[in-house]
Write a protein that holds these residues in place. Structure first.
Motif, PDB file in Angstrom:
ATOM      1  N   TYR A   1     -10.794 -19.058   4.529  1.00  0.00           N
ATOM      2  CA  TYR A   1     -11.105 -17.658   4.779  1.00  0.00           C
ATOM      3  C   TYR A   1      -9.830 -16.861   4.526  1.00  0.00           C
ATOM      4  CZ  TYR A   1     -13.074 -13.628   7.213  1.00  0.00           C
ATOM      5  OH  TYR A   1     -13.554 -12.391   7.515  1.00  0.00           O
TER       6      TYR A   1
ATOM      7  N   GLY B   1     -16.103  -7.450   5.924  1.00  0.00           N
ATOM      8  CA  GLY B   1     -15.646  -8.784   6.287  1.00  0.00           C
ATOM      9  C   GLY B   1     -15.706  -8.946   7.789  1.00  0.00           C
TER      10      GLY B   1
ATOM     11  N   ALA C   1     -10.872 -11.480  -6.015  1.00  0.00           N
ATOM     12  CA  ALA C   1      -9.774 -12.449  -6.064  1.00  0.00           C
ATOM     13  C   ALA C   1     -10.265 -13.884  -5.854  1.00  0.00           C
ATOM     14  CB  ALA C   1      -8.715 -12.097  -5.028  1.00  0.00           C
ATOM     15  N   THR C   2     -11.411 -14.059  -5.187  1.00  0.00           N
ATOM     16  CA  THR C   2     -11.915 -15.422  -4.977  1.00  0.00           C
ATOM     17  C   THR C   2     -13.198 -15.695  -5.765  1.00  0.00           C
ATOM     18  OG1 THR C   2     -12.853 -14.582  -2.903  1.00  0.00           O
ATOM     19  CG2 THR C   2     -10.850 -15.899  -2.742  1.00  0.00           C
ATOM     20  N   THR C   3     -13.622 -14.715  -6.552  1.00  0.00           N
ATOM     21  CA  THR C   3     -14.723 -14.956  -7.503  1.00  0.00           C
ATOM     22  C   THR C   3     -14.285 -14.350  -8.838  1.00  0.00           C
ATOM     23  OG1 THR C   3     -15.830 -12.885  -6.840  1.00  0.00           O
ATOM     24  CG2 THR C   3     -16.590 -14.900  -5.776  1.00  0.00           C
ATOM     25  N   ALA C   4     -13.322 -15.021  -9.469  1.00  0.00           N
ATOM     26  CA  ALA C   4     -12.695 -14.470 -10.672  1.00  0.00           C
ATOM     27  C   ALA C   4     -13.714 -14.240 -11.778  1.00  0.00           C
ATOM     28  CB  ALA C   4     -11.586 -15.395 -11.152  1.00  0.00           C
TER      29      ALA C   4
ATOM     30  N   PHE D   1     -15.204 -25.094  -4.172  1.00  0.00           N
ATOM     31  CA  PHE D   1     -14.506 -24.083  -3.375  1.00  0.00           C
ATOM     32  C   PHE D   1     -15.542 -23.249  -2.655  1.00  0.00           C
ATOM     33  CE2 PHE D   1     -13.513 -19.618  -2.912  1.00  0.00           C
ATOM     34  CZ  PHE D   1     -12.348 -19.637  -2.190  1.00  0.00           C
TER      35      PHE D   1
ATOM     36  N   GLN E   1     -10.632 -10.011  -1.786  1.00  0.00           N
ATOM     37  CA  GLN E   1     -11.470 -11.209  -1.890  1.00  0.00           C
ATOM     38  C   GLN E   1     -12.945 -10.825  -1.732  1.00  0.00           C
ATOM     39  OE1 GLN E   1      -8.928 -10.864   0.267  1.00  0.00           O
ATOM     40  NE2 GLN E   1      -7.371 -12.291  -0.462  1.00  0.00           N
ATOM     41  N   MET E   2     -13.816 -11.794  -2.025  1.00  0.00           N
ATOM     42  CA  MET E   2     -15.252 -11.573  -1.895  1.00  0.00           C
ATOM     43  C   MET E   2     -15.615 -11.252  -0.446  1.00  0.00           C
ATOM     44  SD  MET E   2     -18.360 -14.239  -2.517  1.00  0.00           S
ATOM     45  CE  MET E   2     -18.060 -15.060  -0.962  1.00  0.00           C
ATOM     46  N   ALA E   3     -16.536 -10.304  -0.284  1.00  0.00           N
ATOM     47  CA  ALA E   3     -17.067  -9.974   1.040  1.00  0.00           C
ATOM     48  C   ALA E   3     -18.540 -10.375   1.060  1.00  0.00           C
ATOM     49  CB  ALA E   3     -16.916  -8.479   1.296  1.00  0.00           C
TER      50      ALA E   3
ATOM     51  N   SER F   1     -10.118 -21.297  -5.861  1.00  0.00           N
ATOM     52  CA  SER F   1     -11.415 -20.808  -6.334  1.00  0.00           C
ATOM     53  C   SER F   1     -11.527 -20.946  -7.851  1.00  0.00           C
ATOM     54  CB  SER F   1     -11.642 -19.353  -5.899  1.00  0.00           C
ATOM     55  OG  SER F   1     -10.774 -18.476  -6.594  1.00  0.00           O
ATOM     56  N   LYS F   2     -10.393 -20.891  -8.545  1.00  0.00           N
ATOM     57  CA  LYS F   2     -10.417 -21.068 -10.002  1.00  0.00           C
ATOM     58  C   LYS F   2     -10.234 -22.533 -10.381  1.00  0.00           C
ATOM     59  CE  LYS F   2      -8.240 -16.653 -11.121  1.00  0.00           C
ATOM     60  NZ  LYS F   2      -7.246 -16.490 -10.055  1.00  0.00           N
TER      61      LYS F   2
ATOM     62  N   TYR G   1     -12.934  -7.360   0.611  1.00  0.00           N
ATOM     63  CA  TYR G   1     -11.904  -7.388   1.651  1.00  0.00           C
ATOM     64  C   TYR G   1     -10.746  -6.542   1.146  1.00  0.00           C
ATOM     65  CZ  TYR G   1     -14.133 -11.310   4.098  1.00  0.00           C
ATOM     66  OH  TYR G   1     -14.994 -12.111   4.808  1.00  0.00           O
ATOM     67  N   GLY G   2     -10.592  -5.350   1.679  1.00  0.00           N
ATOM     68  CA  GLY G   2      -9.535  -4.460   1.217  1.00  0.00           C
ATOM     69  C   GLY G   2      -8.168  -4.941   1.671  1.00  0.00           C
ATOM     70  N   MET G   3      -8.039  -5.101   2.964  1.00  0.00           N
ATOM     71  CA  MET G   3      -6.763  -5.406   3.609  1.00  0.00           C
ATOM     72  C   MET G   3      -6.055  -6.630   3.029  1.00  0.00           C
ATOM     73  SD  MET G   3      -4.862  -4.672   6.268  1.00  0.00           S
ATOM     74  CE  MET G   3      -4.169  -5.187   7.818  1.00  0.00           C
ATOM     75  N   THR G   4      -6.805  -7.684   2.745  1.00  0.00           N
ATOM     76  CA  THR G   4      -6.173  -8.936   2.337  1.00  0.00           C
ATOM     77  C   THR G   4      -6.032  -9.071   0.823  1.00  0.00           C
ATOM     78  OG1 THR G   4      -8.363  -9.857   2.762  1.00  0.00           O
ATOM     79  CG2 THR G   4      -6.649 -10.370   4.347  1.00  0.00           C
ATOM     80  N   GLY G   5      -6.404  -8.025   0.092  1.00  0.00           N
ATOM     81  CA  GLY G   5      -6.128  -8.057  -1.335  1.00  0.00           C
ATOM     82  C   GLY G   5      -7.317  -8.362  -2.229  1.00  0.00           C
TER      83      GLY G   5
ATOM     84  N   GLU H   1     -17.286 -18.046   6.101  1.00  0.00           N
ATOM     85  CA  GLU H   1     -17.467 -16.772   6.788  1.00  0.00           C
ATOM     86  C   GLU H   1     -16.457 -16.584   7.907  1.00  0.00           C
ATOM     87  OE1 GLU H   1     -19.416 -19.344   6.714  1.00  0.00           O
ATOM     88  OE2 GLU H   1     -20.644 -19.603   8.518  1.00  0.00           O
TER      89      GLU H   1
ATOM     90  N   ALA I   1     -19.045 -11.048   8.143  1.00  0.00           N
ATOM     91  CA  ALA I   1     -18.640 -12.434   7.907  1.00  0.00           C
ATOM     92  C   ALA I   1     -18.263 -13.045   9.243  1.00  0.00           C
ATOM     93  CB  ALA I   1     -17.476 -12.488   6.911  1.00  0.00           C
TER      94      ALA I   1
ATOM     95  N   GLN J   1     -15.615 -19.937   0.027  1.00  0.00           N
ATOM     96  CA  GLN J   1     -15.011 -18.986   0.954  1.00  0.00           C
ATOM     97  C   GLN J   1     -15.931 -18.923   2.163  1.00  0.00           C
ATOM     98  OE1 GLN J   1     -13.639 -15.091  -0.504  1.00  0.00           O
ATOM     99  NE2 GLN J   1     -14.356 -14.212   1.418  1.00  0.00           N
TER     100      GLN J   1
ATOM    101  N   ALA K   1      -7.285 -18.217  -3.491  1.00  0.00           N
ATOM    102  CA  ALA K   1      -7.487 -17.597  -4.808  1.00  0.00           C
ATOM    103  C   ALA K   1      -7.295 -18.650  -5.906  1.00  0.00           C
ATOM    104  CB  ALA K   1      -6.535 -16.424  -5.001  1.00  0.00           C
TER     105      ALA K   1
ATOM    106  N   THR L   1      -3.501 -13.116   5.021  1.00  0.00           N
ATOM    107  CA  THR L   1      -2.140 -13.013   4.528  1.00  0.00           C
ATOM    108  C   THR L   1      -1.228 -13.739   5.514  1.00  0.00           C
ATOM    109  OG1 THR L   1      -2.802 -10.802   3.799  1.00  0.00           O
ATOM    110  CG2 THR L   1      -0.440 -11.308   3.712  1.00  0.00           C
TER     111      THR L   1
ATOM    112  N   ASN M   1     -23.343 -20.499  -5.920  1.00  0.00           N
ATOM    113  CA  ASN M   1     -22.289 -20.987  -5.015  1.00  0.00           C
ATOM    114  C   ASN M   1     -22.081 -20.065  -3.817  1.00  0.00           C
ATOM    115  OD1 ASN M   1     -20.273 -23.132  -4.644  1.00  0.00           O
ATOM    116  ND2 ASN M   1     -18.772 -21.496  -4.795  1.00  0.00           N
TER     117      ASN M   1
ATOM    118  N   ASN N   1      -3.020 -16.027   1.040  1.00  0.00           N
ATOM    119  CA  ASN N   1      -4.190 -15.733   0.203  1.00  0.00           C
ATOM    120  C   ASN N   1      -4.155 -16.367  -1.179  1.00  0.00           C
ATOM    121  OD1 ASN N   1      -5.790 -14.172   1.945  1.00  0.00           O
ATOM    122  ND2 ASN N   1      -4.379 -12.463   1.727  1.00  0.00           N
TER     123      ASN N   1
ATOM    124  N   ARG O   1       0.846  -1.174   0.000  1.00  0.00           N
ATOM    125  CA  ARG O   1       0.000   0.000   0.000  1.00  0.00           C
ATOM    126  C   ARG O   1       0.890   1.236   0.000  1.00  0.00           C
ATOM    127  NH1 ARG O   1      -3.655  -2.619   3.283  1.00  0.00           N
ATOM    128  NH2 ARG O   1      -4.261  -3.841   1.509  1.00  0.00           N
TER     129      ARG O   1
END
Ligand SMILES: Cc1ncc(C[n+]2csc(CCOP(=O)(O)OP(=O)(O)O)c2C)c(N)n1
Ligand code: SF4
Ligand SMILES: [Mg+2]
Lengths: 180, 351, 250
Positions: free
Chosen positions: B28, C97, C145-148, B51, C133-135, B41-42, C127-131, B55, C101, B53, B38, B31, C155, B34, A44
């Protein structure tokens, strides 16, 4: 032989993938390699770097404290890594974005107008490839062909037109780099 | 043979799991792991897998519990704070003899700590971080290739012993890329008679109300299984130990740095070696104890190198059992050892 | 010629340079909160709960007592603090999140007890902090990143409306959803936050303010485009407005 190389620049300049291409090319030449990116919150604020270690022997740590070569694409990265380079090490600068002189006199300095060249050949985004081409020319640590050969591994889904542009960028960098 | 590829630890791990037959991933974000969710999921939908994610990590581990109850090859991954949340689930998995695979790409603690590499979850992993008398099988890679090999082994062991298996790697191993060769997709045919879903009144549980004739017996059975694992699953590497007068004990990234330090120290005529446990539970106690005798004969030392304080060292002390002197070099903030530090430590210690 | 101060930085905001990405809503909301703290003159009476998310370093910027909670547990931590210090203003600041979540249980139960706290909910649909992912609030079809390929209800289910959910409970006193993507909405949001905090100071009970926020970095949009996205797309899924105001004059 052990070479420790840091690539650094803005986020979005393709630093991490350029490092990956460099590591892939060295791997193709039969070397041991590691690639380690900055990650998480470190990224960041817009700067970004990665460390590439190339060696004939097993690599102990992918972390680099004193790089043999620092490839820097913007001024903040030059300011950060110039002081860290190993004595008699090397700095490769993106001259388009870095105008000021290097302070250290022991360093070998390579120059390339990476951003300008990238723009001229069609896309400012390939400045990372231009500077990698320059790196290959100046250090001979990898050759230009191994970089070109690795493009398909690092970008498996890249369309041919873009691949060609990346190859052109590598070649231009190779041809136009100079050392003072 | 597949070709050599340059892969990031986390991604290599995920692909290795898929090739080992893993078709269910629940996790979940956190870092520095991650890239595993990721990637999954693909990738999992491509091979007919699932897959999700979750809660939370509490949910993830319980989704794994459910999937494993059906005999599926299922896994989750996380990093330290998330693994703390899974401890209850791990205890239930162990109590119910379920073959789960759990990955911990460790970061700095305690609390939120930081996202830099760490090994401070050693004791939590090898001593059973949840409640009750149980053990996880714990494996620790030190290169991306070993991540691949051990991830596959995790699934093998989990199903062989019906026991949860954990792979722990410091964040460095998850984030770095190295050349690896992946194995071919393994054709898994688990034929299991204990699973739910076949209508055979299968019960997956860990409740044994009667002390004498139920829980006592269940725990004795678990202990018998652990004894078998101790006899059959020990793994370690010795590097230049044969003529060594002092020995480093280290695993994960610090073990790599120890090797480089050893090469330099030997050039100075100092004969050191490395003992690297790969199975952290069961710990290669006997093998280390034998080396301790050798070290004692030379009036040398065992030097523990870990990114934690007095964790691996506790197991080393138990193994060495007073035979020789033990000293330790620690890092507690997420920085990685460099060779010079380790060499200087040894040189200073000899004075 | 005499010079007059027309604008100054809120006293409760530190001089530290924020680590947020350029254009990020977190910085806007921090400033609003600092202004409100100043206006109520409660710098010494406010206690913040910092979440686990991009705003984890909130205490570096807002100059008040702060407790860092573990991921998702802010409402429980806030409960503990408020019960010990009922006369302090307890503000829980959380992302999607964190709040919806992993912290769903704590969120709903604190609301259901009518805890006299103010919850500020930064909904940036990711999810901003972790890069990135889906929230729980990621929109259907939104790529992360987790729902490309985009969030698929088959799902991943549908985005959760936090205000709508909390509005099913009897105890909460004030519930409103707002946004900070232009200057007019920023001023409006400030008034809403002020009202929520005022209710807490009057011992009225639980107040919940959801703020539609951007994450230019992980949305892959410029700050300007991300604010437009809130206006054109996000708002349609999360209608703004007041859900409950038990203090409203009849
Ligand atoms: C137990 C636990 N699990 C996961 C994490 C990793 N983590 C840090 S922040 C975060 C989510 C942040 O998203 P959000 O709450 O929406 O806040 P934002 O960054 O978007 O403001 C996660 C999953 C953690 N720190 N602890
Ligand atoms: S990642 Fe997103 S939420 Fe976090 S600071 Fe950057 S823009 Fe803001
Ligand atoms: Mg968010």
């Amino acid at each position: 032989m052990l070479s420790k190389i840091i690539l650094a620049g803005f986020g979005g300049q393709g630093i991490i993938v350029a490092g990956k291409l460099l590591a892939s090319a060295a791997m193709k030449l039969g070397k041991n390699v590691t690639h380690f990116p900055s990650y998480g919150a470190e990224m960041r604020g817009g700067t970004c770097n990665c460390s590439v270690v190339i060696s004939d022997k097993q690599i102990s740590s992918p972390i680099i404290n004193e790089p043999d070569v620092a490839i820097v694409l913007n001024k903040p990265s030059k300011d950060k890594y110039e002081p860290k380079c190993k004595t008699n090490g090397m700095l490769i600068l993106n001259k388009s974005l870095i105008k000021d002189e290097t302070k250290r006199t022991d360093l070998k300095v390579g120059y390339i107008d990476a951003s300008e060249i990238a723009e001229r050949i069609g896309n400012s985004k390939v400045a990372n490839m231009v500077i990698l081409g320059a790196f290959a020319k100046i250090t001979s640590l990898v050759n230009i062909n191994s970089l070109i050969d690795s493009l398909k591994d690092v970008f498996p889904t890249m369309p041919d037109k873009l691949l060609d542009l990346n190859i052109k960028a590598l070649q231009e960098g190779f041809n136009l780099a100079y050392v003072i | 043979m597949e070709k050599v590829q340059l892969l990031k630890g986390n991604e290599a791990l995920a692909e290795a799991a898929v090739r080992a037959g893993c078709r269910y991933y629940f996790g979940y974000p956190i870092t520095p792991q991650n890239e595993i969710p990721a990637y999954m999921s693909k990738r999992l939908p491509e091979v007919g897998g699932v897959f999700i994610q979750a809660e939370s990590e509490t949910a993830s581990i319980n989704m794994v519990y459910g999937a494993c109850s059906c005999g599926a090859r299922a896994m989750t991954s996380s990093s330290s704070p998330g693994i703390s949340l899974m401890q209850e689930g791990l205890s239930y998995l162990a109590g119910a003899d379920l073959p789960a695979v759990v990955i911990n790409v460790m970061r700095g603690g305690p609390g939120l700590g930081n996202i830099s590499p760490s090994q401070a979850d050693y004791l939590q992993s090898v001593k059973g971080g949840g409640h009750g008398d149980y053990n996880l099988i714990v494996l620790a890679p030190y290169s991306v290739q070993e991540i691949v090999d051990l991830t596959i082994k995790c699934f093998d062991l989990a199903f062989k012993y019906r026991n949860p298996v954990m792979l722990i790697a410091d964040g460095m191993l998850g984030q770095m890329s190295e050349p690896v060769v992946l194995p071919k997709m393994i054709d898994v045919k688990d034929d299991l008679d204990w699973v739910v879903g076949n209508g055979n009144h299968a019960i997956i549980h860990s409740l044994y109300l009667n002390p004498e004739d139920m829980l006592e017996i269940h725990n004795a059975k678990l202990q018998k299984k652990y004894e078998a694992i101790k006899n059959e699953c020990i793994e370690f590497e010795k590097y230049l130990c044969d003529d060594a007068t002092s020995i480093f004990v280290s695993y994960g990234t610090p073990a790599r740095v120890c090797k480089a330090a050893i090469d330099e120290l030997r050039e100075k005529g100092i004969k050191v070696g490395l003992f690297r446990p790969i199975s952290l539970w069961p710990f290669p106690e006997k093998e280390l104890n034998e080396l301790a005798s050798q070290v004692a004969n030379h009036s040398g030392k065992v030097i523990v190198v870990e990114m934690a304080k007095n964790q691996l060292e506790q197991d080393v002390k138990l193994a060495v059992n007073g035979k020789c002197e033990i000293v330790a070099l620690n890092k507690l903030g997420g920085a990685i050892f460099n060779e010079t530090e380790i060499i200087d430590f040894v040189l200073k210690d000899r004075k | 010629m005499t010079q007059k101060t027309l604008y100054s930085k809120p006293k409760s905001l530190t001089d530290k340079v924020m680590h947020y990405c350029p254009g990020c809503s977190h910085s806007v909301v921090h400033k609003l909160l600092a202004e409100i703290i100043d206006e109520f003159d409660i710098q010494k009476d406010a206690i913040f709960i910092a979440p686990v998310g991009c705003a984890v370093l909130l205490y570096d910027y807002i100059d008040c007592d702060t407790v860092e909670a573990s991921h998702g547990r802010a409402a429980a931590v806030a409960t503990g603090i408020k019960r010990v210090k009922p006369n302090k203003q307890v503000i829980s600041y959380q992302g999607d999140g964190d709040l919806l979540a992993i912290g769903m249980g704590e969120t709903l139960h604190a609301a259901n007890r009518g805890e006299n706290i103010t919850v500020v909910f930064i909904n940036n649909a990711i999810y901003g902090m972790t890069g990135g992912q889906m929230a729980p609030t990621t929109l259907v079809g939104q790529k992360t990143a987790t729902t490309a390929a985009g969030r698929k209800p088959s799902n991943e289910g549908y985005p959760i409306g936090a205000c709508e959910l909390i509005n099913t409970l009897q105890a909460p006193y004030f519930i409103e959803r707002c946004k900070v993507n232009d200057s007019k909405s920023i001023i409006k949001t400030k008034n809403i936050l002020k009202k929520a905090l005022k209710y807490q100071m009057e011992d009225k009970g639980y107040s919940f303010v959801e703020i539609l926020s951007n994450c230019p970095t992980n949305w892959g949009l410029s700050p300007k485009d991300s604010n437009k996205w809130i206006e054109d797309i996000m708002q349609k899924n999360f209608p703004i407005g007041n859900f409950r105001d038990n203090g409203k004059e009849a």
